[in-house]
Design a protein around this motif. Structure first.
Motif, PDB file in Angstrom:
ATOM      1  N   SER A 113     -62.781  19.667   8.797  1.00 17.72           N
ATOM      2  CA  SER A 113     -63.108  19.209   7.439  1.00 17.72           C
ATOM      3  C   SER A 113     -64.532  18.671   7.300  1.00 17.72           C
ATOM      4  CB  SER A 113     -62.102  18.166   6.983  1.00 17.72           C
ATOM      5  OG  SER A 113     -62.019  17.131   7.919  1.00 17.72           O
ATOM      6  N   HIS A 114     -65.113  18.172   8.390  1.00 19.81           N
ATOM      7  CA  HIS A 114     -66.452  17.588   8.257  1.00 19.81           C
ATOM      8  C   HIS A 114     -67.583  18.613   8.294  1.00 19.81           C
ATOM      9  CE1 HIS A 114     -63.944  14.101   9.121  1.00 19.81           C
ATOM     10  NE2 HIS A 114     -64.681  13.588   8.171  1.00 19.81           N
ATOM     11  N   THR A 115     -67.212  19.869   8.137  1.00 19.88           N
ATOM     12  CA  THR A 115     -68.197  20.939   7.992  1.00 19.88           C
ATOM     13  C   THR A 115     -69.114  20.661   6.803  1.00 19.88           C
ATOM     14  OG1 THR A 115     -66.522  22.402   8.877  1.00 19.88           O
ATOM     15  CG2 THR A 115     -68.403  23.469   7.868  1.00 19.88           C
TER      16      THR A 115
ATOM     17  N   SER B 111     -69.447   9.888  16.726  1.00 18.28           N
ATOM     18  CA  SER B 111     -68.842  10.816  15.752  1.00 18.28           C
ATOM     19  C   SER B 111     -69.880  11.633  14.992  1.00 18.28           C
ATOM     20  CB  SER B 111     -67.934  10.111  14.750  1.00 18.28           C
ATOM     21  OG  SER B 111     -68.673   9.742  13.595  1.00 18.28           O
ATOM     22  N   CYS B 112     -69.422  12.700  14.356  1.00 15.93           N
ATOM     23  CA  CYS B 112     -70.337  13.571  13.619  1.00 15.93           C
ATOM     24  C   CYS B 112     -70.969  12.866  12.424  1.00 15.93           C
ATOM     25  CB  CYS B 112     -69.612  14.842  13.176  1.00 15.93           C
ATOM     26  SG  CYS B 112     -68.170  14.526  12.158  1.00 15.93           S
ATOM     27  N   THR B 113     -70.494  11.665  12.095  1.00 17.45           N
ATOM     28  CA  THR B 113     -71.100  10.913  10.995  1.00 17.45           C
ATOM     29  C   THR B 113     -72.363  10.184  11.460  1.00 17.45           C
ATOM     30  OG1 THR B 113     -68.847  10.502  10.267  1.00 17.45           O
ATOM     31  CG2 THR B 113     -70.565   9.317   9.108  1.00 17.45           C
TER      32      THR B 113
ATOM     33  N   GLY C   4     -69.277  14.187  22.723  1.00 18.90           N
ATOM     34  CA  GLY C   4     -67.981  14.684  22.265  1.00 18.90           C
ATOM     35  C   GLY C   4     -67.480  13.848  21.089  1.00 18.90           C
ATOM     36  N   CYS C   5     -66.318  14.213  20.587  1.00 25.20           N
ATOM     37  CA  CYS C   5     -65.747  13.497  19.433  1.00 25.20           C
ATOM     38  C   CYS C   5     -65.217  12.124  19.828  1.00 25.20           C
ATOM     39  CB  CYS C   5     -64.629  14.316  18.805  1.00 25.20           C
ATOM     40  SG  CYS C   5     -65.209  15.833  18.043  1.00 25.20           S
ATOM     41  N   SER C   6     -64.670  12.045  21.028  1.00 19.94           N
ATOM     42  CA  SER C   6     -64.315  10.755  21.614  1.00 19.94           C
ATOM     43  C   SER C   6     -63.365   9.933  20.740  1.00 19.94           C
ATOM     44  CB  SER C   6     -65.611  10.001  21.915  1.00 19.94           C
ATOM     45  OG  SER C   6     -65.385   8.751  22.490  1.00 19.94           O
ATOM     46  N   ALA C   7     -63.645   8.653  20.621  1.00 20.19           N
ATOM     47  CA  ALA C   7     -62.745   7.728  19.925  1.00 20.19           C
ATOM     48  C   ALA C   7     -62.709   7.945  18.414  1.00 20.19           C
ATOM     49  CB  ALA C   7     -63.123   6.289  20.237  1.00 20.19           C
ATOM     50  N   CYS C   8     -63.441   8.922  17.914  1.00 22.20           N
ATOM     51  CA  CYS C   8     -63.331   9.209  16.482  1.00 22.20           C
ATOM     52  C   CYS C   8     -61.915   9.637  16.149  1.00 22.20           C
ATOM     53  CB  CYS C   8     -64.312  10.291  16.061  1.00 22.20           C
ATOM     54  SG  CYS C   8     -64.067  10.843  14.381  1.00 22.20           S
ATOM     55  N   LEU C   9     -61.296  10.397  17.038  1.00 21.85           N
ATOM     56  CA  LEU C   9     -59.907  10.796  16.788  1.00 21.85           C
ATOM     57  C   LEU C   9     -59.002  10.607  17.997  1.00 21.85           C
ATOM     58  CD1 LEU C   9     -59.292  14.660  16.481  1.00 21.85           C
ATOM     59  CD2 LEU C   9     -60.908  13.619  18.024  1.00 21.85           C
TER      60      LEU C   9
HETATM   61  S1  SF4 Z   1     -63.110  14.529  15.402  1.00 19.06           S
HETATM   62 FE1  SF4 Z   1     -64.545  13.081  14.516  1.00 19.06          FE
HETATM   63  S2  SF4 Z   1     -66.484  13.530  15.456  1.00 19.06           S
HETATM   64 FE2  SF4 Z   1     -65.178  15.275  15.831  1.00 19.06          FE
HETATM   65  S3  SF4 Z   1     -65.647  16.691  14.178  1.00 19.06           S
HETATM   66 FE3  SF4 Z   1     -63.859  15.488  13.549  1.00 19.06          FE
HETATM   67  S4  SF4 Z   1     -64.682  13.764  12.438  1.00 19.06           S
HETATM   68 FE4  SF4 Z   1     -66.363  14.684  13.570  1.00 19.06          FE
END
Ligand code: SF4
Lengths: 193, 457
Positions: free
Chosen positions: B129-131, B337-339, B397-402
């Motif tokens: 979704s964060h595309t 995170s990607c944010t 990596g995405c790590s603790a974001c999810l």
């Molecule tokens: S899991 Fe988190 S960091 Fe990874 S793409 Fe999704 S929102 Fe971004």
């Protein structure tokens, strides 16, 4: 994809708003590489105490035998959050064919449609009427007519669905079947740009 | 007729209109990762067809990967299998993979832009979704489900209905201590977690134009958290300067040609939007969330609002309506995170904490968004600053974001996180997430409590 037309069933009321996809299927279950078997983890953390299948939470609707059916009725903004299609797979695998809400998150709606699960958007008023029904109440969802009816009271609402998607659902086609059929157009498009 | 930025790109990508239905939209770039692609590859195989345009796909492993000892085999069996499956699928179908160990590996929405793959005027999708992040370059970029991943695999197209368009204008200068994360948290708090559903959003106004590309990406990234299909910002000199010279950016004559095309990408002066919102930048304060959806946010020095829709969230969060968050102890700080895991975010954190030490009561984890960001962190010596402060730096990596890998927040504990979702259990079962900017997160790391960063700068 399975074709869908009229569903006549009792329903499971999930009286909660903003149900996000992390609740529908928590991230730790996304490690599978197939589409099967997600139903048993649907709403996993709301369903079980400490993630223990031996300890179902008595107050959660899926654990209450008085509720059953092929229709899930949920509060506003259902399916918000991540794009994980696993949420739609979990709902379908559990046995739901229709989800009713007064508002759906976009991606979830698409994902549901792509998996033969029909999202039915009703007015907030109609949704509250559904929640006010007893557990024995049944509803009829008629895709051809685009109507949802509370059988006991006869109350009915029309719902919207894109004509193309409707045809797909009624016939059990999916978008890939269509896209493959227009490959020539796609190649021509690539050449002229 | 005058057109919006969205219209201009959309129209250029329509292959065919379908009677009474969605349009066939051509997709320029398709990013994939290990979690949402395996079933799509399987689907193709089941249909007995091959990938239509493998060279337009780029893959990476990010969601599942460990953030320590990435050179060793992944311990968790399911994660290892998923990452392995991606490798096999990419090899088999001829897709470029920046997997574990590759110098370009990282969070999919961090690597696309930093490699110059993401460009203005493109249509970009990914099973994530964060595309929407890529919209910061003036692209139509949005998240899709796995069935749609399969559609793009099969045909490089998607069936899409045109969304409604919203423009959010932010004018004026930002206050001290306020950064782009605060802008987007402010917007979502204003219009709610579903306020953008059905819309594609264009962010405009002087406050947006003054932002760097990294800051713009943070804003577009979280468009999905108000339900919007995506977010975008018209490309300008800042955009062009960012892209120029990157690995996959056009060069020489091709660059000049592209540049001329990109310069036409803006909403015409009298273009009409279905909805328009005006925000005064000066009204935005450092933000923090108190609830379990990203719309439940307040100014960091504000009080938790009451309201019936808050009750369940507050119970989960162990918080009380009417009380302030300021001064409340937190046990964890997650910067990543990607944010907010790009080099600029990490520079921002470093500049605030330089020469300081974290509170003994908090654990601080910094997870750079990509291998290239990690490299840059070292090149600039930021790693020294983090180490001296007692922060733990991990691998990309995405790590603790999810919390799909082992980086999880324990049940009941509070984490100030620069990520994008504070959903129940998002960072681990029972974990309590407070979303904030890298500055506000760094401030809490130093003090051990929710802090108004303006007091530290
Ligand atoms: S899991 Fe988190 S960091 Fe990874 S793409 Fe999704 S929102 Fe971004």
């Amino acid at each position: 994809m399975q074709a869908l037309s009229t569903i006549h069933s009792r329903f499971v009321p999930l009286q909660m708003e903003n149900v996000d996809t992390d609740q529908i299927i928590p991230a730790r279950f996304l490690k599978a590489t197939t589409r099967d078997g997600f139903g048993k983890n649907l709403f996993r953390d709301w369903r079980y105490e400490n993630n223990d299948e031996a300890k179902p939470k008595a107050d959660f609707v899926l654990n209450q035998p008085k509720y059953s059916g092929e229709i899930l009725v949920a509060g506003k903004n259902f399916g918000c959050g991540s794009s994980r299609e696993h949420a739609a797979w979990a709902i379908q695998d559990y046995g739901f064919k229709v989800v009713v809400s007064s508002f759906f998150a976009d991606i979830f709606k698409n994902n549901a449609l792509n998996n033969g699960v029909l999202p039915v958007t009703v007015s907030e008023n109609f949704l509250q009427k559904l929640f006010a029904q007893g557990e024995a109440a049944t509803v009829t969802v008629n895709l051809e007519q685009q109507t949802i009816t509370i059988d006991g009271t006869g109350e009915q609402e029309k719902f919207e669905i894109n004509a193309y998607k409707k045809t797909c659902l009624l016939n059990g086609y999916d978008d890939i079947d269509f896209l493959l059929s227009i490959k020539k157009d796609i190649e021509a498009f690539e050449l002229q740009r | 007729m005058s057109k919006t930025l969205f219209d201009k790109i959309w129209e250029k990508h329509i292959v065919k209109e379908v009677e009474g239905g969605p349009s066939v939209l051509y997709i320029d770039k398709h990013f994939i990762h290990e979690v949402t692609s395996p079933q799509a590859f399987k689907g193709l195989e089941k249909r007995g067809i091959s990938l239509f345009r493998p060279q337009q796909i780029v893959a990476t492993a990010d969601h599942n990967v460990p953030t320590i000892n990435q050179h060793l085999p992944i311990k968790d069996e399911l994660s290892r299998l998923q990452v392995q499956q991606l490798k096999e699928n990419c090899a088999h179908h001829g897709v470029e993979l920046y997997g574990l160990g590759h110098p370009y590996q990282g969070i999919v929405h961090v690597i696309g832009p930093e490699l110059g793959i993401t460009q203005p005027g493109m249509t970009i999708v990914c099973g994530d979704s964060h595309t929407s992040t890529h919209g910061a370059f003036g692209a139509i970029a949005f998240g899709i489900g796995t069935s749609e991943v399969e559609m793009v695999f099969a045909s490089q197209c998607l069936m899409q209905s045109k969304p409604k368009l919203m423009r959010i204008n932010i004018e004026g200068e930002l206050n001290k201590g306020v950064v782009s994360k605060d802008i987007i948290l402010h917007i979502i708090a204003l219009i709610s977690a579903s306020g953008g559903t059905g819309y594609f959003v264009e962010y405009a106004g002087s406050a947006i134009r003054s932002l760097s590309m990294e800051a713009r990406m943070t804003i577009c990234n979280m468009s999905i958290e108000m339900g919007a299909r995506g977010g975008m910002i018209a490309p300008d000199e800042t955009t062009f300067a960012y892209i120029k010279g990157r690995e996959f950016a056009p060069q020489g004559e091709a660059w000049e040609k592209k540049l001329a095309e990109w310069k036409t990408l803006y909403s015409d002066a009298d273009a009409v939007f279905d909805e328009e919102l005006h925000i005064n930048a000066a009204d935005i304060e450092p933000m923090i969330t108190y609830g379990t959806n990203p719309g439940q946010g307040i100014a960091v020095n504000g009080k938790i609002p009451s309201g019936s829709d808050n009750a369940k969230a507050l119970q989960y969060m162990g918080l009380e309506a009417g009380k302030p968050l300021l001064g409340m102890p937190v046990q964890h700080v997650f910067i990543g995170s990607c944010t907010n895991s790009r080099i600029e975010d990490l520079r921002m954190v470093a500049s605030l904490i330089k020469g300081k030490r974290k509170s003994d009561k908090v654990q601080v984890m910094i997870v750079p968004g990509s291998q290239q960001v990690s490299k840059q962190v070292k090149a600039e010596g930021l790693d020294k600053i983090f180490e001296e402060a007692g922060f733990e730096i991990r691998q990309a990596g995405c790590s603790a974001c999810l919390g799909m890998n082992e980086d999880k927040i324990p049940a009941g504990e509070y984490c100030i996180s620069t990520s994008n979702r504070n959903f129940e259990g998002r960072q681990g079962a029972g974990a309590r997430t407070l979303l904030a900017s890298p500055l506000t997160a760094a401030a809490a790391a130093i003090t051990g409590v929710v802090t108004d960063v303006r007091e530290l700068i």
